[in-house]
Write an enzyme that holds these catalytic residues in place. Structure first.
Site, PDB file in Angstrom:
ATOM      1  N   ILE A 154       0.817  -1.217   0.000  1.00 25.16           N
ATOM      2  CA  ILE A 154       0.000   0.000   0.000  1.00 25.16           C
ATOM      3  C   ILE A 154       0.850   1.265   0.000  1.00 25.16           C
ATOM      4  CG2 ILE A 154      -0.330   0.213   2.508  1.00 25.16           C
ATOM      5  CD1 ILE A 154      -3.368   0.850   1.707  1.00 25.16           C
ATOM      6  N   ASP A 195       0.097   0.921   9.763  1.00 24.74           N
ATOM      7  CA  ASP A 195       0.392   2.228  10.350  1.00 24.74           C
ATOM      8  C   ASP A 195       1.901   2.499  10.360  1.00 24.74           C
ATOM      9  OD1 ASP A 195      -0.027   4.663  11.666  1.00 24.74           O
ATOM     10  OD2 ASP A 195      -0.408   3.744  13.608  1.00 24.74           O
ATOM     11  N   SER A 220      -8.699  -2.900  10.617  1.00 24.16           N
ATOM     12  CA  SER A 220      -9.015  -3.622  11.861  1.00 24.16           C
ATOM     13  C   SER A 220      -8.813  -5.129  11.815  1.00 24.16           C
ATOM     14  CB  SER A 220     -10.448  -3.336  12.332  1.00 24.16           C
ATOM     15  OG  SER A 220     -10.520  -2.088  12.970  1.00 24.16           O
ATOM     16  N   GLY A 239      -5.959  -6.807  11.481  1.00 19.35           N
ATOM     17  CA  GLY A 239      -4.675  -7.261  12.025  1.00 19.35           C
ATOM     18  C   GLY A 239      -4.789  -7.431  13.525  1.00 19.35           C
ATOM     19  N   TYR A 251      -6.129  -5.674  15.664  1.00 15.77           N
ATOM     20  CA  TYR A 251      -7.430  -5.294  16.236  1.00 15.77           C
ATOM     21  C   TYR A 251      -8.436  -6.431  16.172  1.00 15.77           C
ATOM     22  CZ  TYR A 251      -6.083  -0.371  16.815  1.00 15.77           C
ATOM     23  OH  TYR A 251      -5.491   0.812  17.213  1.00 15.77           O
TER      24      TYR A 251
END
Length: 174
Positions: A11, A34, A123, A125, A127
Protein backbone atom coordinates in the site's frame (compact mmCIF):
# COMPACT_ATOMS: atom_id res chain seq x y z
CA UNK A 1 -18.53 -2.98 -9.37
CA UNK A 2 -16.37 -1.41 -12.05
CA UNK A 3 -14.59 1.18 -9.89
CA UNK A 4 -13.66 -1.22 -7.08
CA UNK A 5 -10.43 -3.20 -7.47
CA UNK A 6 -8.84 -5.89 -5.31
CA UNK A 7 -5.09 -6.46 -5.46
CA UNK A 8 -2.06 -7.83 -3.69
CA UNK A 9 0.49 -5.05 -3.33
CA UNK A 10 2.40 -2.80 -0.95
CA UNK A 11 0.00 0.00 0.00
CA UNK A 12 2.92 2.38 0.55
CA UNK A 13 3.77 2.06 -3.17
CA UNK A 14 0.26 2.87 -4.46
CA UNK A 15 0.13 5.52 -7.18
CA UNK A 16 -3.19 7.06 -6.10
CA UNK A 17 -4.37 10.39 -4.74
CA UNK A 18 -4.83 8.98 -1.21
CA UNK A 19 -3.91 5.91 0.76
CA UNK A 20 -5.76 5.04 3.93
CA UNK A 21 -3.82 4.34 7.09
CA UNK A 22 -5.28 1.90 9.60
CA UNK A 23 -4.03 4.14 12.39
CA UNK A 24 -4.18 3.95 16.14
CA UNK A 25 -5.88 6.81 17.97
CA UNK A 26 -2.57 8.49 18.86
CA UNK A 27 -1.84 9.13 15.15
CA UNK A 28 1.84 8.84 16.03
CA UNK A 29 2.65 5.59 14.24
CA UNK A 30 2.57 2.00 15.33
CA UNK A 31 2.85 -1.48 13.86
CA UNK A 32 1.41 -3.08 10.75
CA UNK A 33 0.08 -0.78 8.03
CA UNK A 34 0.39 2.23 10.35
CA UNK A 35 4.10 1.72 10.91
CA UNK A 36 4.75 0.97 7.24
CA UNK A 37 3.01 4.17 6.12
CA UNK A 38 4.84 6.31 8.68
CA UNK A 39 8.20 4.78 7.64
CA UNK A 40 7.54 5.16 3.91
CA UNK A 41 6.13 8.68 4.17
CA UNK A 42 8.79 9.99 6.48
CA UNK A 43 8.88 12.79 9.03
CA UNK A 44 6.29 14.98 7.23
CA UNK A 45 3.45 12.59 8.14
CA UNK A 46 4.45 12.43 11.79
CA UNK A 47 4.85 16.20 11.93
CA UNK A 48 1.34 16.80 10.57
CA UNK A 49 -0.10 14.13 12.88
CA UNK A 50 1.50 15.88 15.88
CA UNK A 51 -0.15 19.15 14.77
CA UNK A 52 -3.53 17.39 14.53
CA UNK A 53 -3.04 16.01 18.05
CA UNK A 54 -2.13 19.47 19.37
CA UNK A 55 -5.16 21.13 17.76
CA UNK A 56 -8.18 19.10 16.62
CA UNK A 57 -7.60 15.80 18.42
CA UNK A 58 -5.78 16.32 21.74
CA UNK A 59 -7.29 13.09 23.10
CA UNK A 60 -6.56 11.13 19.91
CA UNK A 61 -8.62 10.38 16.82
CA UNK A 62 -11.91 8.69 17.73
CA UNK A 63 -12.72 5.27 16.29
CA UNK A 64 -14.44 5.54 12.92
CA UNK A 65 -13.31 9.12 12.23
CA UNK A 66 -10.81 10.11 9.52
CA UNK A 67 -8.27 12.91 9.03
CA UNK A 68 -5.87 13.64 6.18
CA UNK A 69 -2.20 14.55 6.09
CA UNK A 70 0.42 14.72 3.40
CA UNK A 71 1.77 11.41 2.15
CA UNK A 72 5.32 12.71 2.48
CA UNK A 73 7.74 10.59 0.46
CA UNK A 74 5.12 8.19 -0.91
CA UNK A 75 3.66 8.31 -4.44
CA UNK A 76 0.23 9.20 -3.08
CA UNK A 77 -0.56 12.83 -2.38
CA UNK A 78 -2.40 12.24 0.91
CA UNK A 79 -2.69 9.77 3.75
CA UNK A 80 -6.13 9.50 5.29
CA UNK A 81 -5.81 8.18 8.82
CA UNK A 82 -8.72 6.27 10.34
CA UNK A 83 -9.00 4.30 13.56
CA UNK A 84 -10.77 0.97 13.25
CA UNK A 85 -12.60 -0.75 16.07
CA UNK A 86 -10.92 -3.31 18.30
CA UNK A 87 -13.18 -6.29 17.68
CA UNK A 88 -13.09 -7.68 21.21
CA UNK A 89 -14.26 -4.40 22.74
CA UNK A 90 -16.63 -2.77 20.24
CA UNK A 91 -19.62 -4.82 21.44
CA UNK A 92 -22.69 -4.35 19.23
CA UNK A 93 -21.20 -1.34 17.38
CA UNK A 94 -18.41 -3.13 15.48
CA UNK A 95 -20.07 -3.04 12.07
CA UNK A 96 -21.16 0.60 12.44
CA UNK A 97 -17.70 1.74 13.57
CA UNK A 98 -15.91 -0.15 10.81
CA UNK A 99 -18.33 1.16 8.16
CA UNK A 100 -17.66 4.69 9.46
CA UNK A 101 -13.92 4.19 8.84
CA UNK A 102 -14.56 3.55 5.16
CA UNK A 103 -17.29 6.17 4.67
CA UNK A 104 -15.41 8.92 6.54
CA UNK A 105 -12.20 8.13 4.66
CA UNK A 106 -14.06 8.35 1.35
CA UNK A 107 -15.66 11.63 2.41
CA UNK A 108 -12.22 13.03 3.30
CA UNK A 109 -10.85 11.91 -0.07
CA UNK A 110 -13.80 13.51 -1.83
CA UNK A 111 -13.24 16.80 0.03
CA UNK A 112 -9.62 16.68 -1.15
CA UNK A 113 -10.90 16.21 -4.74
CA UNK A 114 -9.30 12.76 -4.95
CA UNK A 115 -10.46 10.40 -7.67
CA UNK A 116 -8.44 7.40 -6.47
CA UNK A 117 -7.94 5.86 -3.05
CA UNK A 118 -6.40 2.66 -1.69
CA UNK A 119 -7.55 0.94 1.49
CA UNK A 120 -5.92 -1.74 3.63
CA UNK A 121 -8.14 -4.25 5.42
CA UNK A 122 -8.92 -2.00 8.40
CA UNK A 123 -9.01 -3.62 11.86
CA UNK A 124 -8.19 -7.14 10.60
CA UNK A 125 -4.67 -7.26 12.03
CA UNK A 126 -3.94 -6.79 15.70
CA UNK A 127 -7.43 -5.29 16.24
CA UNK A 128 -8.82 -8.78 15.59
CA UNK A 129 -11.79 -8.11 13.30
CA UNK A 130 -12.60 -11.38 11.45
CA UNK A 131 -11.40 -10.87 7.86
CA UNK A 132 -14.47 -12.25 6.09
CA UNK A 133 -16.85 -10.22 8.21
CA UNK A 134 -14.73 -7.08 7.80
CA UNK A 135 -14.63 -7.59 4.03
CA UNK A 136 -18.41 -7.55 3.78
CA UNK A 137 -18.67 -4.35 5.84
CA UNK A 138 -15.89 -2.70 3.79
CA UNK A 139 -17.34 -3.65 0.42
CA UNK A 140 -20.93 -2.67 1.30
CA UNK A 141 -19.76 0.68 2.69
CA UNK A 142 -17.65 1.53 -0.34
CA UNK A 143 -20.30 0.35 -2.80
CA UNK A 144 -22.93 2.49 -1.08
CA UNK A 145 -20.68 5.56 -1.18
CA UNK A 146 -19.85 5.02 -4.86
CA UNK A 147 -23.53 5.00 -5.82
CA UNK A 148 -23.46 8.79 -5.42
CA UNK A 149 -19.75 9.38 -6.12
CA UNK A 150 -19.14 7.38 -9.27
CA UNK A 151 -15.94 9.16 -10.31
CA UNK A 152 -13.92 7.66 -7.43
CA UNK A 153 -11.66 4.65 -8.10
CA UNK A 154 -11.27 2.47 -4.98
CA UNK A 155 -8.59 -0.16 -4.42
CA UNK A 156 -8.56 -2.72 -1.64
CA UNK A 157 -4.89 -3.59 -1.18
CA UNK A 158 -3.80 -6.78 0.56
CA UNK A 159 -0.33 -7.84 1.63
CA UNK A 160 -1.03 -11.55 1.13
CA UNK A 161 -2.90 -13.86 -1.23
CA UNK A 162 -4.67 -15.37 1.79
CA UNK A 163 -6.17 -12.00 2.78
CA UNK A 164 -7.03 -11.23 -0.85
CA UNK A 165 -8.82 -14.59 -1.21
CA UNK A 166 -10.80 -14.14 2.02
CA UNK A 167 -11.96 -10.71 0.87
CA UNK A 168 -12.82 -11.88 -2.66
CA UNK A 169 -14.78 -14.87 -1.32
CA UNK A 170 -16.70 -12.71 1.18
CA UNK A 171 -17.64 -10.21 -1.54
CA UNK A 172 -18.95 -13.03 -3.77
CA UNK A 173 -21.39 -13.96 -1.00
CA UNK A 174 -23.01 -10.51 -1.08
Amino acid sequence: MKNINLKIADITQEDVCAVVNAANSSLLGGGGVDGAIHRAGGEQILSECKKLRASLHPDGLPTGEAVATTAGNMRAKYVIHTVGPVYSSCKNRCEELLANCYINSLKAASELKCHSISFPAISTGIYGYPKGEAAKVAYKSVKSFLETNQSMEVNFVFSSKESYDIFADAVKEL
